[in-house]
Design a protein around this motif. Structure first.
Motif, PDB file in Angstrom:
ATOM      1  N   TRP A 141     -27.297 -23.482  26.317  1.00  0.00           N
ATOM      2  CA  TRP A 141     -26.431 -23.290  25.357  1.00  0.00           C
ATOM      3  C   TRP A 141     -25.011 -22.707  25.506  1.00  0.00           C
ATOM      4  O   TRP A 141     -23.599 -23.019  25.134  1.00  0.00           O
ATOM      5  CB  TRP A 141     -27.298 -23.636  23.841  1.00  0.00           C
ATOM      6  CG  TRP A 141     -26.574 -23.084  22.943  1.00  0.00           C
ATOM      7  CD1 TRP A 141     -26.324 -21.560  22.513  1.00  0.00           C
ATOM      8  CD2 TRP A 141     -24.927 -23.855  21.962  1.00  0.00           C
ATOM      9  NE1 TRP A 141     -25.091 -21.010  21.461  1.00  0.00           N
ATOM     10  CE2 TRP A 141     -24.468 -22.754  21.121  1.00  0.00           C
ATOM     11  CE3 TRP A 141     -24.508 -25.127  21.697  1.00  0.00           C
ATOM     12  CZ2 TRP A 141     -23.522 -22.457  19.727  1.00  0.00           C
ATOM     13  CZ3 TRP A 141     -23.612 -25.072  20.788  1.00  0.00           C
ATOM     14  CH2 TRP A 141     -23.566 -24.218  20.139  1.00  0.00           C
ATOM     15  N   GLU A 160     -14.361 -25.258  20.989  1.00  0.00           N
ATOM     16  CA  GLU A 160     -13.024 -26.396  21.662  1.00  0.00           C
ATOM     17  C   GLU A 160     -12.839 -27.422  20.494  1.00  0.00           C
ATOM     18  O   GLU A 160     -12.068 -27.511  20.496  1.00  0.00           O
ATOM     19  CB  GLU A 160     -13.041 -26.769  22.836  1.00  0.00           C
ATOM     20  CG  GLU A 160     -12.794 -25.537  23.522  1.00  0.00           C
ATOM     21  CD  GLU A 160     -13.118 -26.115  25.260  1.00  0.00           C
ATOM     22  OE1 GLU A 160     -13.250 -26.940  25.174  1.00  0.00           O
ATOM     23  OE2 GLU A 160     -12.923 -25.729  26.675  1.00  0.00           O
ATOM     24  N   LEU A 161     -14.237 -28.296  19.934  1.00  0.00           N
ATOM     25  CA  LEU A 161     -13.785 -29.427  18.873  1.00  0.00           C
ATOM     26  C   LEU A 161     -13.246 -28.873  17.780  1.00  0.00           C
ATOM     27  O   LEU A 161     -12.354 -29.243  16.854  1.00  0.00           O
ATOM     28  CB  LEU A 161     -15.366 -29.332  18.980  1.00  0.00           C
ATOM     29  CG  LEU A 161     -15.174 -31.106  17.551  1.00  0.00           C
ATOM     30  CD1 LEU A 161     -15.027 -31.812  18.590  1.00  0.00           C
ATOM     31  CD2 LEU A 161     -17.032 -31.007  17.769  1.00  0.00           C
ATOM     32  N   GLY A 201     -18.500 -23.188  24.548  1.00  0.00           N
ATOM     33  CA  GLY A 201     -17.053 -23.395  24.006  1.00  0.00           C
ATOM     34  C   GLY A 201     -16.785 -24.742  23.747  1.00  0.00           C
ATOM     35  O   GLY A 201     -16.031 -24.781  23.080  1.00  0.00           O
ATOM     36  N   ALA A 202     -18.020 -25.877  24.017  1.00  0.00           N
ATOM     37  CA  ALA A 202     -17.869 -27.470  23.732  1.00  0.00           C
ATOM     38  C   ALA A 202     -17.200 -27.353  21.808  1.00  0.00           C
ATOM     39  O   ALA A 202     -16.477 -27.891  21.875  1.00  0.00           O
ATOM     40  CB  ALA A 202     -18.031 -28.121  24.378  1.00  0.00           C
ATOM     41  N   VAL A 203     -18.328 -26.771  21.510  1.00  0.00           N
ATOM     42  CA  VAL A 203     -18.126 -26.513  19.820  1.00  0.00           C
ATOM     43  C   VAL A 203     -16.847 -25.549  20.120  1.00  0.00           C
ATOM     44  O   VAL A 203     -16.008 -25.913  19.009  1.00  0.00           O
ATOM     45  CB  VAL A 203     -19.885 -25.864  19.791  1.00  0.00           C
ATOM     46  CG1 VAL A 203     -19.429 -26.130  17.672  1.00  0.00           C
ATOM     47  CG2 VAL A 203     -20.477 -27.130  20.002  1.00  0.00           C
ATOM     48  N   GLU A 229     -22.789 -23.647  28.347  1.00  0.00           N
ATOM     49  CA  GLU A 229     -22.139 -24.851  27.601  1.00  0.00           C
ATOM     50  C   GLU A 229     -21.187 -25.496  27.055  1.00  0.00           C
ATOM     51  O   GLU A 229     -20.744 -25.568  26.720  1.00  0.00           O
ATOM     52  CB  GLU A 229     -22.705 -26.176  28.837  1.00  0.00           C
ATOM     53  CG  GLU A 229     -23.168 -25.865  30.108  1.00  0.00           C
ATOM     54  CD  GLU A 229     -23.762 -26.787  31.183  1.00  0.00           C
ATOM     55  OE1 GLU A 229     -24.388 -28.009  30.062  1.00  0.00           O
ATOM     56  OE2 GLU A 229     -24.620 -27.055  32.255  1.00  0.00           O
ATOM     57  N   GLY A 230     -22.368 -25.047  25.706  1.00  0.00           N
ATOM     58  CA  GLY A 230     -22.661 -25.461  24.502  1.00  0.00           C
ATOM     59  C   GLY A 230     -21.575 -25.052  23.182  1.00  0.00           C
ATOM     60  O   GLY A 230     -20.807 -25.380  22.977  1.00  0.00           O
TER      61      GLY A 230
END
Length: 903
Positions: free
Chosen positions: A90, A100-101, A96-98, A93-94
């Protein structure tokens, strides 16, 4: 003996083997059961850990005691190992994605720190909204604070938010709500988000730092004892949005309707409800759930604090466990949620005041007629509907819509309430948006005055409104003109229905698609003081009521719309038992003090100030009310300037003006220049046309003018004579003018001179001698003035020959077949019957009646009942060879035609 022992030994051995197998099976079963029981306990332990979260479980004494059990310790170790492994993945990967979202979906004030936006005025037009709105931060339990991420939830156009608190967490909850509301207000142009606050325990209302917004109308603090009113208000607004914005646009959500329109057609409504954790009463609970379930699609959203609600609505939940920590449904139990620190109260108050001041400035500018108009004129399409801004509610535009959903309108208001100004504002808005190919206007005013006359060319202003096709003023005594308009609309309905049937479609929009080259504009017929149509218990009332009901019922699908205006519609008896008209008039407009136009329980017009109107697209029910300030649209420099501009850019055919107070001029009548038949007067009809008489060599082709109104009788005879003079040139006809009344000799001489100036042979006679009229090959026209005045002389017989009356009867009977036609004036029906004698009425096939009661005319109308009430400068014309019903005429003014040299 040996065989028997051997068999016993073998049996014993077999029994021992069986016992061994059974023991093994029972032992295996016991072991399996024990292992299953352990596994069950482990799963229950794991579920409990997942329920409370790994961090909370580590702090829970009861769960800590269970770790002494090796079975639970094994599960605990595995969960921690999996957590560590998942967290590593997490974190890589996760996380940074959160981040960015949230950055992408919570743009601007929706996700930024307050220092970047608090105090600034929003500029977003509200066509679309951020999908996520920050309410705090979150992190995996026991993770490093550096691995935290912003927590944002869906709200506008998405769903609702529920906050469950504990006593020590109320400050954090208030901070979340206050910050979230300011994010909403600071993102969009002020006015696009409207707030409602309700707190079950505070009379003065929660969130005091936001109270400056109340002065700008952006925030309403509701009485804690009147939750029903707030829920009813929200539910009514949802119904209004569905009835207006969604049904009209064909979309299912307000967000889609705004995207299609390219603007925010309705502000968002956000209601914050502070409860006490207890469930509401059953009816309130059901209504709250209905609002939560249906509100987001209509731009209505709830922020519920300690308010139980069902889970069937689009809802995100944040539940606090202590003063700082919470869990959120959007992240699950393994994530710790914390509210952002509260914003400084002083800065919050100043920011709220700045937003309020901006709204006040925007709304404080006096709204004028120009604000009702679009940036570009004549760009609208009426394919689906007609829509225009009619006024403003706290600076926000309020529209009226005529279309399939709201096909017709009722407008009511007492004298001086602004009804005429409203009509001008509406007509100006429509005309500014829709060119003549998209909109046609038919305007009728039954009250005394010339409200709409300015829409046609005048002496001072030659312009006209290009969309206007017919304007009728001063028609308070000409109910037949209103009936003629309804007949015209009925014929147009039939024409459109036939075209729709031909194309196998049902609506105007579909017909326009099927016939793109044809011209199918929407028609709006405005009838001011329409109740005048039904002022008497007569045939006009019956026919008008039936026609109006038909147009109201079928006009919806054919693009024909009625706007019926009245000072008071309470006493229209013609509609008793005929609800179709009222039912179809779903658009209701009430001016101050208006009665009966809205539903009986809608009292909004009672307290309405001047220059305001209640606009209701939902048949007058209270939840459909919109109160609009209607700018001045009738003073100089408003509508007239728009009309002149449209006239310069779009002017086409000149609209027809029917002025009931004006007697039409024969010399100016279009038919007089090139008459197709002898003229009698102007027909009261939508088309500008004159009544003509069939003159042909057939029995009965004579005319009787009946009544004592001398000037009108002379006008009709003059119009006949002069138009016949136009039809027959030179020597191809003869005129005989008989006059037995000396006072009329001068007038007869004028007619003689006018005919002679046209080159005709004219034979005036001032006696009562009826000569023979031999067939000389040309038509002969006999004009007999005041026939009944000559009766005493005509009845005298000289010797054994026929009397003059006998010769006149013979002339009427046999003359038309020999091209001799008589046009006589009798001052009453009885006098005509005396002239014609028994069974002689067939010899006069046409008549024009002036001041004669309808009951006296029944015998002359081929068995019809003539419903006619005499009035000045009006006549009724019936020709049994052409008419199914009589026409009402206005006699021409023949002064100019008789004195061409003076003109």
């Amino acid at each position: 003996m040996l065989g028997r022992r051997e068999r016993r030994d073998r049996a014993t051995e077999a029994f021992n083997r069986l016992r061994t197998v059974l023991n093994r099976a029972l032992g295996a079963a016991a072991g399996a059961r024990e292992r299953a029981e352990v596994r069950k306990r482990q799963l229950e332990f794991e579920r409990e850990v997942q329920r409370v979260g790994l961090g909370a479980a580590a702090l829970d004494p009861e769960l800590a005691e269970k770790l002494a059990d090796p079975a639970f310790a094994q599960v605990w170790a595995r969960i921690n190992a999996e957590r560590d492994e998942s967290y590593v993945e997490w974190r890589a990967e996760g996380l940074g994605a959160v981040r960015e979202l949230v950055a992408a979906e919570a743009w601007g004030p929706a996700g930024a720190h307050w220092e970047h936006w608090l105090g600034a005025i929003g500029q977003d037009p509200g066509v679309r909204s951020p999908r996520l709105w920050r309410i705090g931060s979150a992190q995996v339990e026991h993770a490093s604070p550096a691995d935290g991420f912003p927590l944002a939830v869906p709200l506008l156009d998405q769903g609702n938010l529920r906050l469950n608190s504990v006593p020590e967490a109320r400050a954090a909850v208030d901070s979340i709500v206050e910050t979230l509301l300011l994010r909403l207000l600071s993102t969009f142009t002020p006015g696009l988000v409207r707030l409602h606050l309700w707190d079950i325990g505070h009379l003065t209302g929660p969130l005091p730092n936001l109270h400056p917004l109340t002065a700008g109308g952006l925030l309403v603090v509701h009485d804690p004892t009147r939750l029903d009113d707030l829920l009813g208000l929200l539910a009514g607004h949802i119904r209004k949005v569905h009835a207006n914005a969604l049904r009209a646009s064909g979309r299912t959500t307000l967000r889609e309707a705004c995207e299609v329109a390219g603007r925010r057609v309705e502000p968002w409504r956000v209601a914050v409800l502070f409860g006490n954790g207890e469930r509401l009463a059953d009816e309130q609970y059901r209504e709250l759930n209905r609002v939560a379930r249906t509100g987001p699609d209509a731009g209505v959203h709830l922020i519920l604090v300690d308010m139980p609600v069902s889970a069937s609505s689009p809802l995100e939940t944040v539940s606090f466990t202590d003063a700082e920590r919470a869990t959120a449904s959007i992240t699950g139990p393994g994530i710790v949620v914390r509210a952002d620190p509260p914003m400084p109260p002083g800065i919050v108050s100043r920011a709220a005041a700045a937003i309020r001041d901006d709204v006040v400035v925007r709304r404080g500018r006096p709204r004028s007629f120009v604000d009702l108009l679009p940036d570009e004129l004549g760009r609208g399409s009426s394919r689906e509907e007609l829509r225009t801004v009619i006024g403003f509610d706290e600076g926000e535009p309020v529209e009226v819509v005529l279309g399939d959903a709201t096909p017709h309108a009722l407008v009511a208001g007492p004298s001086g309430s602004g009804k005429t100004n409203f009509l001008y504002a509406m007509l100006g808005g429509f005309a500014a948006r829709y060119p003549p190919d998209e909109l046609e206007l038919y305007l009728l005013d039954f009250k005394e005055g010339v409200s709409f006359a300015g829409l046609t060319p005048g002496r001072k202003d030659p312009s006209w409104l290009p969309q206007a096709r017919l304007v009728g003023v001063n028609v308070n005594t000409d109910r037949e003109f209103g009936l003629a308009l309804l007949r015209y609309l009925t014929r147009e309905l039939a024409r459109r229905a036939e075209a729709a049937k031909r194309q196998e479609v049902t609506k105007l929009a579909e017909l326009r698609d099927a016939e793109p080259e044809a011209r199918w504009p929407r028609i709006v017929a405005v009838i001011d003081e329409f109740q005048a149509l039904f002022g008497s218990r007569d045939q006009i009332t019956q026919q008008a009521a039936a026609l109006l009901e038909d147009v109201a019922r079928r006009g919806r699908s054919q693009g024909i719309h009625l706007v019926l205006a009245s000072q008071d519609i309470a006493g229209i008896e013609a509609f008793w038992g005929k609800p179709a008209v009222y039912d179809q008039c779903t658009l209701r407009i009430a001016m101050p003090k208006a009665k009966r136009v809205l539903t009986d329980d809608n009292y909004a017009p009672v307290s309405l100030p001047r220059w305001h109107a209640v606009i209701n697209h939902d048949s007058g029910v209270p939840h459909g009310n919109e109160v609009a300030h209607v700018p001045d649209a009738s003073s100089r420099g408003t509508f007239d300037e728009l009309q002149q501009r449209l006239w310069r850019e779009q002017a086409g055919a000149v609209p027809r003006l029917f002025d009931g107070a004006h007697q039409p001029d024969l010399a100016s009548a279009p038919e007089f220049a090139h008459p197709s038949g002898p003229l009698l007067g102007q027909v009261i009809a939508v088309e500008d046309s004159a009544a003509t008489l069939r003159v042909e060599p057939a029995p009965g082709r004579n005319l009787a003018v009946l009544g004592t109104a001398q000037n009108d009788a002379l006008s009709i005879l003059d119009s006949l004579a002069l138009s016949l003079g136009k039809i027959h040139r030179g020597e191809n006809c003869e005129f005989h003018l008989w006059c037995a009344v000396a006072s009329l000799n001068e007038h007869v001489a004028l007619v003689q001179h006018a005919l002679e100036d046209m080159g005709h042979r004219v034979h005036p006679r001032f006696d009562s001698v009826i000569p023979d009229f031999p067939d000389n090959g040309v038509p002969q026209f006999v004009f007999f003035y005041a026939v009944d005045a000559a009766h005493p002389v005509l009845e005298v017989k000289e010797g054994f020959g026929p009397s003059g009356l006998d010769r006149l009867r013979a002339l009427l009977k046999n003359g038309p077949a020999n091209h001799v036609h008589t046009f006589g004036w009798w001052r009453g029906v009885g006098r005509l019957k005396d002239t014609l004698g028994f069974a002689g009425t067939d010899d006069v096939g046409a008549w024009v009646a002036l001041d004669v009661q309808g009951a006296e005319l029944n015998a002359l109308a081929a068995g019809q009942i003539v419903d006619w009430s005499p009035r000045p400068h009006r006549a009724i014309f019936f020709d049994r060879s052409t008419h199914s019903r009589p026409d009402v005429l206005i006699p021409f003014d023949t002064t100019t035609a008789l004195h061409p040299e003076e003109s």
